[in-house]
Design a protein around this motif. Structure first.
Motif, PDB file in Angstrom:
ATOM      1  N   GLY A  79       0.806  -1.224   0.000  1.00  0.00           N
ATOM      2  CA  GLY A  79       0.000   0.000   0.000  1.00  0.00           C
ATOM      3  C   GLY A  79       0.838   1.272   0.000  1.00  0.00           C
ATOM      4  N   GLY A  80       2.100   1.191  -0.373  1.00  0.00           N
ATOM      5  CA  GLY A  80       2.967   2.373  -0.412  1.00  0.00           C
ATOM      6  C   GLY A  80       4.384   1.936  -0.702  1.00  0.00           C
ATOM      7  N   PHE A  88      -3.547  10.927  -0.592  1.00  0.00           N
ATOM      8  CA  PHE A  88      -4.353  10.154  -1.548  1.00  0.00           C
ATOM      9  C   PHE A  88      -4.066   8.656  -1.372  1.00  0.00           C
ATOM     10  N   ASP A  89      -2.776   8.306  -1.263  1.00  0.00           N
ATOM     11  CA  ASP A  89      -2.410   6.887  -1.158  1.00  0.00           C
ATOM     12  C   ASP A  89      -2.945   6.272   0.142  1.00  0.00           C
ATOM     13  N   TYR A 110      -2.932   0.611  -4.628  1.00  0.00           N
ATOM     14  CA  TYR A 110      -1.850   1.590  -4.719  1.00  0.00           C
ATOM     15  C   TYR A 110      -1.415   1.724  -6.170  1.00  0.00           C
ATOM     16  N   PRO A 111      -1.084   2.905  -6.704  1.00  0.00           N
ATOM     17  CA  PRO A 111      -1.156   4.197  -6.036  1.00  0.00           C
ATOM     18  C   PRO A 111      -2.586   4.692  -5.928  1.00  0.00           C
ATOM     19  N   GLY A 116      10.321   7.997   4.566  1.00  0.00           N
ATOM     20  CA  GLY A 116      10.417   6.656   5.123  1.00  0.00           C
ATOM     21  C   GLY A 116       9.478   5.807   4.327  1.00  0.00           C
ATOM     22  N   SER A 117       8.817   4.910   4.987  1.00  0.00           N
ATOM     23  CA  SER A 117       7.880   4.073   4.272  1.00  0.00           C
ATOM     24  C   SER A 117       6.514   4.733   4.311  1.00  0.00           C
ATOM     25  N   ASN A 118       5.979   5.136   3.146  1.00  0.00           N
ATOM     26  CA  ASN A 118       4.632   5.705   3.184  1.00  0.00           C
ATOM     27  C   ASN A 118       3.593   4.610   3.039  1.00  0.00           C
ATOM     28  N   SER A 119       4.034   3.352   3.265  1.00  0.00           N
ATOM     29  CA  SER A 119       3.057   2.269   3.288  1.00  0.00           C
ATOM     30  C   SER A 119       2.366   2.204   4.662  1.00  0.00           C
TER      31      SER A 119
END
Ligand code: KG4
Ligand code: ZN
Length: 332
Positions: free
Chosen positions: A39-40, A163-164, A174-175, A327-330
């Motif tokens: 998811g990111g 948005f993500d 994703y995206p 960093g991790s935008n998940s």
């Protein structure tokens, strides 16, 4: 004059070959499939993919002669930027080409000068730029090529990141940007569910609050398909209004009539239309990138190289400058 540009700041590996003002080839390898399940963007996966793909992209570009080789030196993910720099240094040594480090956000800004495979010197200054991507939401005052000052930036999530994350909350994949735009366009009610985010007395943005509003709304309401469409619509509408409100204030404060809006999020037609309505063409020069050059690509890095060479700022640093917040935008 032949230029090679390399872009590896996030989840797209890109190589572009430019001769004079023409793009000879522009290859982009998108890592979306590898990050989708999280998811990111996952930084470690991103750097591994860049190192797996970059050599093949260089070979596919069929480079025979190079005068300048440029790479994105920041902002972006540290490991990913390093891979791009190493690739550029290798090309520079092999072809005895001059090495240039480019700022990724300047790349987005100058992406508006690409029309199909041609690069046109068409920006007018001074201008206000709104840069909206997965990692940044920034307002710049731009005096000329290479002369920028940051007026405002996001205090938390970037707009693309919001948005993500909202797409993740709604299980849209994703995206998130393209998915939310598509579903929002089907909303019949088009009512206001979420307030317009605003940081008072500042040109800064903040989008984590609206993300939380969506999360609570989803937790507290039955989310049918038609409700999902309305949620996406209201989210997109409030975010667009927030973006444009500060842009308008900046344009008024500096009394400019030249405006650039760029970055992956400007692929969004709803936002594009709202900008064109707010700043009509009989009063403003509005520069938007072609949709196919709005998300990350190496051609925009190539345009920045051209302008850096023409305006004598090509000797700026070649040290990488990662985004300290990246960093991790998940993670939501
Ligand atoms: O500029 P970009 O390719 O990468 C960064 O520099 O971060 O921007 C990627 C971001 C993602 O967050 C993606 O969801 C968003 O741009 N995006 C959109 C749309 N297409 C891509 N956001 C809203 N609407 C879209 N149609
Ligand atoms: Zn970008």
């Amino acid at each position: 004059m032949i230029l090679i540009a390399i872009e590896t700041s996030c989840d797209e590996s890109g190589i572009c070959v430019i001769k004079d003002n023409r793009i000879l080839s522009n290859l982009v390898y998108s890592q979306i499939d590898s990050h989708k399940k999280y998811g990111g963007v996952v930084p470690e996966i991103a750097s591994r993919e860049h190192s797996d793909k970059i050599a093949k992209l260089i070979i596919d570009s069929k480079i025979k002669k190079v005068d300048y080789v440029g790479f994105t030196r920041g902002p972006g993910l540290k490991g990913s930027l390093l891979i791009g720099k190493i690739a550029a240094m290798t090309i520079s040594n092999y072809f005895d080409a001059k090495l240039i480090g480019i700022n990724h956000l300047e790349g987005h800004l100058l992406s508006v000068e690409i029309k199909d495979d041609k690069i046109e010197k068409k920006l007018k200054f001074p201008l206000i730029a709104l840069i909206i991507s997965g990692g940044h939401s920034e307002l710049w005052y731009v005096e000329n090529y290479g002369k920028y000052s940051v007026m405002g930036s996001t205090r938390d999530d970037a707009v693309g990141e919001a948005f993500d994350k909202v797409a993740k909350i709604l299980n849209l994949g994703y995206p998130g940007g393209p998915a939310i735009e598509k579903i929002a366009s089907k909303s019949l009610r088009r009512n206001k569910i979420f307030s317009v985010p605003e940081v008072k007395d500042s040109f800064d943005y903040s989008f984590s609050g609206i993300k939380t509003q969506v999360a609570y709304y989803v937790r507290d309401n039955k989310v049918t398909l038609s409700k999902k469409k309305d949620i996406c619509y209201s989210f997109q509408d409030s975010v667009s209004k927030s973006l444009i409100k500060k842009l308008k204030l900046a344009v008024e404060k500096y009394r400019v009539n030249n405006i650039v809006v760029c970055g992956g999020v400007i692929a969004n037609s709803y936002i594009r239309n709202m900008i064109m309505e707010t700043f009509p063409l009989n009063k403003f020069n509005v520069f938007l990138p072609q949709k196919n050059y709005s998300s990350d690509n190496a051609a925009m890095i190539g345009v920045s190289m051209l302008r850096a060479i023409e305006h004598n700022y090509e000797d700026e640093s070649i040290e990488i400058e990662p985004d300290l917040k990246a960093g991790s935008n998940s993670e939501i």
